[in-house]
Design an enzyme around this catalytic site. Structure first.
Site, PDB file in Angstrom:
ATOM      1  N   GLU A   7       0.733  -0.957   0.321  1.00  0.00           N
ATOM      2  CA  GLU A   7      -0.009  -0.034  -0.228  1.00  0.00           C
ATOM      3  C   GLU A   7       1.079   1.155   0.349  1.00  0.00           C
ATOM      4  O   GLU A   7       1.723   1.685   0.582  1.00  0.00           O
ATOM      5  CB  GLU A   7      -1.016  -0.867   0.880  1.00  0.00           C
ATOM      6  CG  GLU A   7      -1.968   1.402   1.073  1.00  0.00           C
ATOM      7  CD  GLU A   7      -1.475   2.282   1.046  1.00  0.00           C
ATOM      8  OE1 GLU A   7      -1.233   2.875   0.586  1.00  0.00           O
ATOM      9  OE2 GLU A   7      -2.005   2.492   2.586  1.00  0.00           O
ATOM     10  N   CYS A  38      -3.151   8.894   3.680  1.00  0.00           N
ATOM     11  CA  CYS A  38      -2.675   8.081   1.941  1.00  0.00           C
ATOM     12  C   CYS A  38      -3.992   7.735   1.642  1.00  0.00           C
ATOM     13  O   CYS A  38      -4.035   8.576   0.024  1.00  0.00           O
ATOM     14  CB  CYS A  38      -2.998   6.540   2.373  1.00  0.00           C
ATOM     15  SG  CYS A  38      -3.501   5.618   3.122  1.00  0.00           S
TER      16      CYS A  38
END
Ligand SMILES: *[C@@H]1O[C@H](CO)[C@@H](O)[C@H](O)[C@H]1NC(C)=O
Ligand SMILES: *[C@@H]1O[C@H](CO)[C@@H](O)[C@H](O)[C@H]1NC(C)=O
Length: 612
Positions: A324, A361
């Site tokens: 990720e 994020c």
């Protein structure tokens, strides 16, 4: 034992049903008794449901570290940094004040080996536990989280400089959600699933089993010190694994407190605390962890550059990685919002941009607005962003935006902004690092509004991870999608508007791993699979896909009818008696299995005539 609310409601529903039976005079099916009978049945039903209900958990207590206590004051470092000359340990400090939190000793290569071997041993016993036992541990943690929301938020805020409110949503709420989701749906997701069979193997029963992998690892980022640590732990242990977590060096101070929550929960439920470890370390040591032959899976949350090192290292031991790697999430605002939805949308955009000081994020990195709404947005956002109060969350109660984790990116951010301005963007608010007069050692960046940004500017391409609101104008829905698609990242995206047709166009046209409609980050609040494509990485954590990815997905094919099993047909027995006959029979089997009616019958004939 305490009864769950669900079960009480269910039982009341049952009681009402019995009363209905009475009214409909179908009561003789149950009993001929008077009202008392029904009352007894209803009470008995409540008790039975209550007894059947699963709500077992332990109450645990963990001491709050001094530095997270209200009123705590620490020595201010002159030039706060995690690395101090002449010091081998990690210097931990509050990025909002520069106050020293203490030194965390990084783990050695031997320490990594010891932790993994203890985890491996504990996992053998843990793998034998039932889902009910695992749920009890998660329920114990959930109970602690609900009672200690403030403590968790204070610890996280002290270590990362985030506002308490951002910790409430980004740390506590999402963790409670993940715990509840796993408690409610985890077992169903990990049940063996049955799969179809085919014509040739009609007598087979096919199932897929989700078995523990062993010891897994997570290397996580500093932006959510609690949630990023405990998220992978929840999934890993529920799937029957042990886990070692490498927290970021930047938030190494809070990791032991968060680890203790899980360990005390495990111990209080009668399990080994060795199932879960945190391993603070300098990057130089990380290779040893990511290429360890006893690690079966790695969840990595961080930058592309670091991920490439991890992949190189994990390749040595062939360890699968879920990567990720951040994003440049677009929020597309269409032209057809009603007045009230416009306001609601603009407020969501503000939270999506400034939540966690922009260090998120799936934070909104680009607002891509259609022409009519574009100027309205600027008008709305400008005064709001101007009035955002920046400060040290645990020392100044009334602030909106907290500190940044370090000064590392300040020069790059300032350069990206001035470069965009040189190329025609308008800087309307902020744009520079900021010195907090109360805490000059803290790391702050001014909340910023930069408009008229176009895709060719570097600021439209690079992940900022900062409190910077970037506005881009799109001429049409297609243009908005093209702009959204124009970066190397593809993590989350959101679209705001009214027309179903246009919304669907964006949902399906945008390159992203996750999309929220008329909302920001909502896909995460309901435990949908989380992850991206292209430069944002691959693999999914959370949701069914995430939980199953921490399992050995074991496929089992077995006979389902008594007395029917596979035997190799005579032409195909070794040594092959007649190759030509064997071949014709084999083509017959293929035709029988996969051909149309005519091919099937020819196939059958070819099998039969070559049987002997
Ligand atoms: C955006 O990206 C998606 C996925 O790669 C692609 O299918 C779509 O055609 C792209 N659209 C535009 C307008 O670039
Ligand atoms: C194999 O079978 C074919 C026809 O089925 C026959 O013509 C051939 O003679 C056989 N070959 C041998 C070596 O027996």
């Amino acid at each position: 034992m305490v009864m769950g609310m669900d079960h009480v409601t269910e039982a009341i529903a049952d009681g009402l049903w019995y009363l209905c039976l009475k009214v409909l005079d179908l009561s003789h099916f149950i009993s001929n008794g008077p009202w008392l009978t029904y009352a007894i049945i209803a009470v008995a039903s409540i008790l039975v449901k209550g007894l059947r209900s699963e709500n077992d958990k332990e109450t645990i207590h963990i001491d709050l570290p001094d530095a997270a206590q209200p009123g705590w004051k620490g020595a201010e470092l002159e030039e706060p940094d995690i690395k101090e000359p002449g010091l081998s340990g990690i210097q931990c400090y509050d990025p909002a004040t520069g106050q020293r939190l203490g030194i965390v000793q990084p783990v050695s290569v031997n320490g990594i080996d010891r932790a993994i071997s203890a985890a491996k041993e504990a996992q053998v016993e843990w793998a034998k536990t039932t889902f009910r036992q695992r749920r009890k541990v998660l329920r114990t943690i959930l109970n602690f989280v609900l009672i200690n929301q403030e403590s968790i938020a204070r610890v996280s805020s002290r270590d990362s400089g985030k506002p308490m409110l951002d910790a409430a949503f980004g740390e506590v709420m999402v963790t409670a959600e993940k715990l509840q989701w796993t408690i409610k749906h985890g077992e169903k997701v990990l049940q063996p699933s049955s799969r179809p069979t085919n014509f040739l193997l009609l007598y087979k029963q096919n199932t897929v089993h989700y078995e523990p992998l062993g010891v897994v690892a997570a290397l996580v980022s500093w932006n959510y010190p609690f949630h990023n640590f405990i998220g992978p732990v929840i999934s890993a242990i529920f799937a029957g694994n042990a886990i070692v977590v490498k927290p970021s060096e930047r938030t190494a101070w809070s990791a032991p407190y968060f680890l203790e929550i899980v360990r005390v929960a495990l111990r209080s439920c009668g399990h080994s605390a060795d199932l879960v470890h945190t391993l603070p370390m300098w990057p130089e040591t990380a290779d040893h962890l990511t290429s360890h032959s006893d690690i079966q899976h790695i969840t990595f949350i961080g930058s592309q550059t670091v991920c490439k090192h991890v992949l190189k290292s994990s390749a040595r031991a062939i360890i699968p990685v879920c990567a990720e790697l951040g994003g440049k999430d677009p929020a597309i605002v269409l032209d057809d919002l009603s007045n009230s939805r416009f306001k609601a949308t603009a407020h969501i955009l503000l939270r999506g941009t400034f939540q966690n000081t922009g260090q998120n994020c799936i934070g909104i990195e680009r607002i891509i607005a259609l022409p009519t709404v574009y100027d309205h947005l600027i008008e709305f956002l400008k005064p709001k962003i101007e009035s955002l109060r920046v400060g040290a969350p645990l020392n100044s109660p009334d602030i909106d935006v907290g500190a940044m984790i370090s000064t590392m990116n300040f020069a790059r951010l300032e350069h990206l902004i001035s470069d965009a301005v040189k190329n025609g963007a308008r800087l309307l608010v902020g744009g520079k690092r900021w010195t907090n007069p109360d805490f000059p050692q803290g790391h702050y960046f001014q909340p910023t509004l930069l408009v008229d940004v176009i895709p060719s500017m570097a600021i439209a391409q690079e992940e900022l991870f900062a409190p910077i609101c970037v506005l881009m104008r799109a001429s049409s829905v297609d243009d908005a999608i093209a702009i959204a698609n124009s970066t190397s990242y593809s993590l989350g995206a959101s679209v705001f508007g009214r027309s179903t047709k246009d919304i669907n166009k964006v949902v399906h046209g945008v390159r992203a791993g996750m999309v929220s409609v008329n909302d920001f980050g909502s896909f995460y609040a309901v435990q949908l699979p989380f992850g991206g494509v292209a430069g944002s990485g691959y693999g999914r954590f959370a949701g069914e896909e995430g939980l199953r990815s921490l399992c050995n997905i074991k496929a089992v094919c077995q006979d389902q009818f008594w007395g029917i099993s596979t035997s190799i047909p005579p032409p195909h027995l070794y040594p092959i008696a007649n190759t030509s006959k064997a071949w014709t029979a084999a083509t017959g089997i293929v035709a029988l299995g996969y051909g149309n009616m005519l091919q099937k019958s020819t196939g059958l004939w070819n099998i039969l005539r070559n049987l002997i």
